[in-house]
Design an enzyme around this catalytic site. Structure first.
Site, PDB file in Angstrom:
ATOM      1  N   CYS A   1      80.634  64.440  61.609  1.00  0.00           N
ATOM      2  CA  CYS A   1      80.711  63.268  63.207  1.00  0.00           C
ATOM      3  C   CYS A   1      80.305  62.028  62.901  1.00  0.00           C
ATOM      4  CB  CYS A   1      79.690  64.974  63.828  1.00  0.00           C
ATOM      5  SG  CYS A   1      79.457  64.217  64.841  1.00  0.00           S
TER       6      CYS A   1
ATOM      7  N   GLU B   1      67.342  46.256  89.289  1.00  0.00           N
ATOM      8  CA  GLU B   1      68.562  47.560  88.417  1.00  0.00           C
ATOM      9  C   GLU B   1      69.701  47.363  88.959  1.00  0.00           C
ATOM     10  OE1 GLU B   1      69.125  49.484  85.865  1.00  0.00           O
ATOM     11  OE2 GLU B   1      70.740  49.911  86.329  1.00  0.00           O
TER      12      GLU B   1
ATOM     13  N   CYS C   1      65.488  48.398  72.935  1.00  0.00           N
ATOM     14  CA  CYS C   1      66.229  49.671  72.155  1.00  0.00           C
ATOM     15  C   CYS C   1      67.242  48.448  70.880  1.00  0.00           C
ATOM     16  CB  CYS C   1      67.344  50.190  72.661  1.00  0.00           C
ATOM     17  SG  CYS C   1      68.454  48.890  73.891  1.00  0.00           S
TER      18      CYS C   1
HETATM   19  N1  SAH Z   1      63.658  51.496  82.255  1.00  0.00           N
HETATM   20  C1  SAH Z   1      65.077  52.728  82.403  1.00  0.00           C
HETATM   21  C2  SAH Z   1      66.285  52.110  82.164  1.00  0.00           C
HETATM   22  C3  SAH Z   1      66.755  51.344  81.565  1.00  0.00           C
HETATM   23  S1  SAH Z   1      67.988  50.580  80.814  1.00  0.00           S
HETATM   24  C4  SAH Z   1      63.954  53.729  82.080  1.00  0.00           C
HETATM   25  O1  SAH Z   1      63.770  53.401  81.287  1.00  0.00           O
HETATM   26  O2  SAH Z   1      64.474  55.083  82.521  1.00  0.00           O
HETATM   27  C5  SAH Z   1      68.847  49.906  81.244  1.00  0.00           C
HETATM   28  C6  SAH Z   1      68.345  49.420  82.111  1.00  0.00           C
HETATM   29  O3  SAH Z   1      69.339  48.111  82.713  1.00  0.00           O
HETATM   30  C7  SAH Z   1      70.216  50.140  82.870  1.00  0.00           C
HETATM   31  O4  SAH Z   1      69.843  51.240  84.024  1.00  0.00           O
HETATM   32  C8  SAH Z   1      70.988  49.308  83.362  1.00  0.00           C
HETATM   33  O5  SAH Z   1      72.143  49.609  84.337  1.00  0.00           O
HETATM   34  C9  SAH Z   1      70.658  47.935  83.767  1.00  0.00           C
HETATM   35  N2  SAH Z   1      70.861  46.514  83.364  1.00  0.00           N
HETATM   36  C10 SAH Z   1      72.306  46.146  82.720  1.00  0.00           C
HETATM   37  N3  SAH Z   1      72.974  45.093  83.211  1.00  0.00           N
HETATM   38  C11 SAH Z   1      71.506  44.707  84.089  1.00  0.00           C
HETATM   39  C12 SAH Z   1      70.742  43.403  85.133  1.00  0.00           C
HETATM   40  N4  SAH Z   1      71.984  42.070  84.461  1.00  0.00           N
HETATM   41  N5  SAH Z   1      70.418  43.342  85.849  1.00  0.00           N
HETATM   42  C13 SAH Z   1      69.632  44.119  85.851  1.00  0.00           C
HETATM   43  N6  SAH Z   1      69.615  45.947  85.907  1.00  0.00           N
HETATM   44  C14 SAH Z   1      70.790  45.495  84.760  1.00  0.00           C
END
Ligand code: SAH
Length: 461
Positions: free
Chosen positions: A84, A340, A415
């Site tokens: 996997c 976002e 991350c």
């Molecule tokens: N803080 C949230 C999500 C984090 S994941 C939680 O904990 O649930 C990262 C997020 O960044 C995703 O939702 C993605 O859609 C958003 N993202 C990616 N590029 C971006 C940008 N340039 N400006 C704003 N948001 C963005």
């Protein structure tokens, strides 16, 4: 004198001692300084290895026989672990996984960000690091005249046969996948075939709220029409009372992307609910939602602690997704602004604020790196900024905007340790100081690493 040739040749069998491990879980051993990456080898082990690829500065090998076994080696409980490839660390004790993740954060901060002499705390892990995922999306295929479900074999689109469980997925989701598979097979619903782009049932997706035990089933199909749909839906919700929602997602395209644009509710609710701490979330088929809520709670508690709010602050939550962090922040701050890029996530964020009677959080659709400088020009001066970017980290324009807005604190949820290190260097050069970093294990048994950093504006004398 030119550089020395690699000290090994392809197909050669050698003895190797392993010293280190990569974030993908490959063991690293060196021959006269030349590193060889070998999947499934652990630090401290000595093994016979077949050299399979030789590049100028590094090579790859295959583990043949282990002569000295690490005390941290464990038997992977998954039957299809090697085929996997979804997990990389099941052969390593959980204790070692946590240590390895902490060390990788510390080393990456030092090597890439030149950030040293700050505490990188022991990784916060799970008491039971199995069966934690609340969502599964599994491909459907037909083999030997029968519908089967299974993840794809590593680097292929061939469904693994005989995969009847996933040991990092909630047990109930495994059972739901099996129930749908069995019923769909009996009702002769045709499996989608990627090559011919025919057939109907592409994926089965199941999501269960860990706190609420509410389940949503999503049938991802190529066509709108599903033969036997009514029987399937009726039998499912009559047999399993925890099912609150059965949804169809239609994906007519020849694509690797799992979900298509259109969703329709076949039975029950459009949403299921789940709680993280005392905040409630409504989750639809297409909503992003953290896959490991108990660890998410620990991650956000750390972010909140680092934000050190007293109730009077203005806070920006950049990359806010469905507003998960924003809503926790809002409970302890005067005002929260979330930004976002995905419009559907922002509608979810607004709906979730309402659901929790939170009226001091405002959400905006846009690119964080554009909205932040705009906010600055509008005169917004946040006390604290929280960022939680995707793997590629923050855009430079966003980092620059933060530096000129001069919030007292920045909390960086990451991350990817490499981009965290790169961005912390830019913030440090812009007058900030990293105080401490806390890794949190959001994805046990895999190589993924999540960490939170506390960053302060330096006080000038
Ligand atoms: N803080 C949230 C999500 C984090 S994941 C939680 O904990 O649930 C990262 C997020 O960044 C995703 O939702 C993605 O859609 C958003 N993202 C990616 N590029 C971006 C940008 N340039 N400006 C704003 N948001 C963005």
């Amino acid at each position: 004198m030119g550089k020395q040739a690699p000290p090994v040749e392809k197909n050669e069998t050698i003895e190797l001692t392993f010293e280190d491990i990569t974030h993908d879980g490959d063991g690293v051993g060196k021959i006269n300084g030349y590193p060889l990456f070998v999947p499934y080898a652990l630090p401290g082990e000595r093994a016979k290895v077949k050299v399979i690829k030789v590049k100028k500065n590094f090579g790859f090998g295959k583990l043949l026989d282990i002569d000295e076994i690490s005390p941290e080696r464990v038997e992977p409980p998954c039957d299809v672990y090697v085929q996997c490839g979804g997990c990389q660390l099941q052969h390593m004790s959980y204790k070692m996984q946590l240590e390895m993740k902490r060390n990788q954060v510390e080393n990456t901060l030092r090597k890439i960000g030149h950030i040293e002499n700050i505490p990188v705390h022991p990784t916060i892990g799970m008491d039971d690091p199995w069966r934690y995922r609340n969502k599964v999306q599994i491909p459907v295929a037909k083999k030997h005249g029968e519908l089967i479900t299974g993840f794809y074999k590593k680097r292929s689109h061939e469904v693994i046969e005989g995969m009847d469980r996933c040991v990092i997925t909630a047990e109930i989701n495994d059972r739901m996948v099996e129930a749908v598979r069995r019923m769909a097979d009996r009702l002769s619903i045709p499996a989608y075939d990627e090559k011919s782009h025919r057939g109907i049932l592409r994926h089965i997706m199941v999501r269960t709220g860990r706190a609420t035990e509410e389940t949503m089933i999503v049938l991802v199909t190529r066509t709108e029409d599903i033969p036997g749909k009514d029987e399937l839906v009726k039998e499912l919700h009559e047999t399993y009372p925890q099912i609150k929602s059965i949804v169809q997602n239609i994906n007519p395209n020849k694509t690797n992307v799992i979900l298509g644009k259109k969703t329709k509710v076949l039975w029950g609710e459009e949403y299921i609910y789940d709680n993280i701490g005392d905040i409630r979330f409504a989750i639809s088929a297409k909503s992003f939602y953290q896959v490991n809520p108990p660890q998410t709670k620990k991650l956000y508690d750390t972010a909140l602690e680092y934000a050190n709010l007293t109730g009077g602050e203005t806070v920006i939550d950049a990359y806010c997704g469905i507003g998960t962090i924003s809503l926790f922040l809002a409970k302890q701050a005067k005002k929260v602004y979330g930004v976002e890029i995905v419009p559907e996530a922002i509608s979810d964020a607004k709906a979730n604020a309402k659901l929790n009677n939170i009226d001091n959080a405002e959400f905006f659709v846009g690119e964080a790196e554009k909205v932040m400088p705009w906010w600055k020009d509008q005169g917004l001066r946040p006390d604290v900024i929280v960022v939680d970017p995707p793997r590629k980290g923050c855009e430079e324009a966003l980092l620059e905007a933060m530096i000129t807005m001069k919030p007292k604190r920045i909390v960086y949820v990451s991350c990817n340790p490499s981009t965290l290190a790169r961005d912390l260097r830019i913030l440090e050069d812009g007058g900030y100081e990293t105080k401490q970093v806390q890794p949190v294990d959001m994805f046990p048994q895999t190589g993924h690493i999540e960490a939170v950093a506390e960053i302060h504006l330096k006080v000038s004398n």
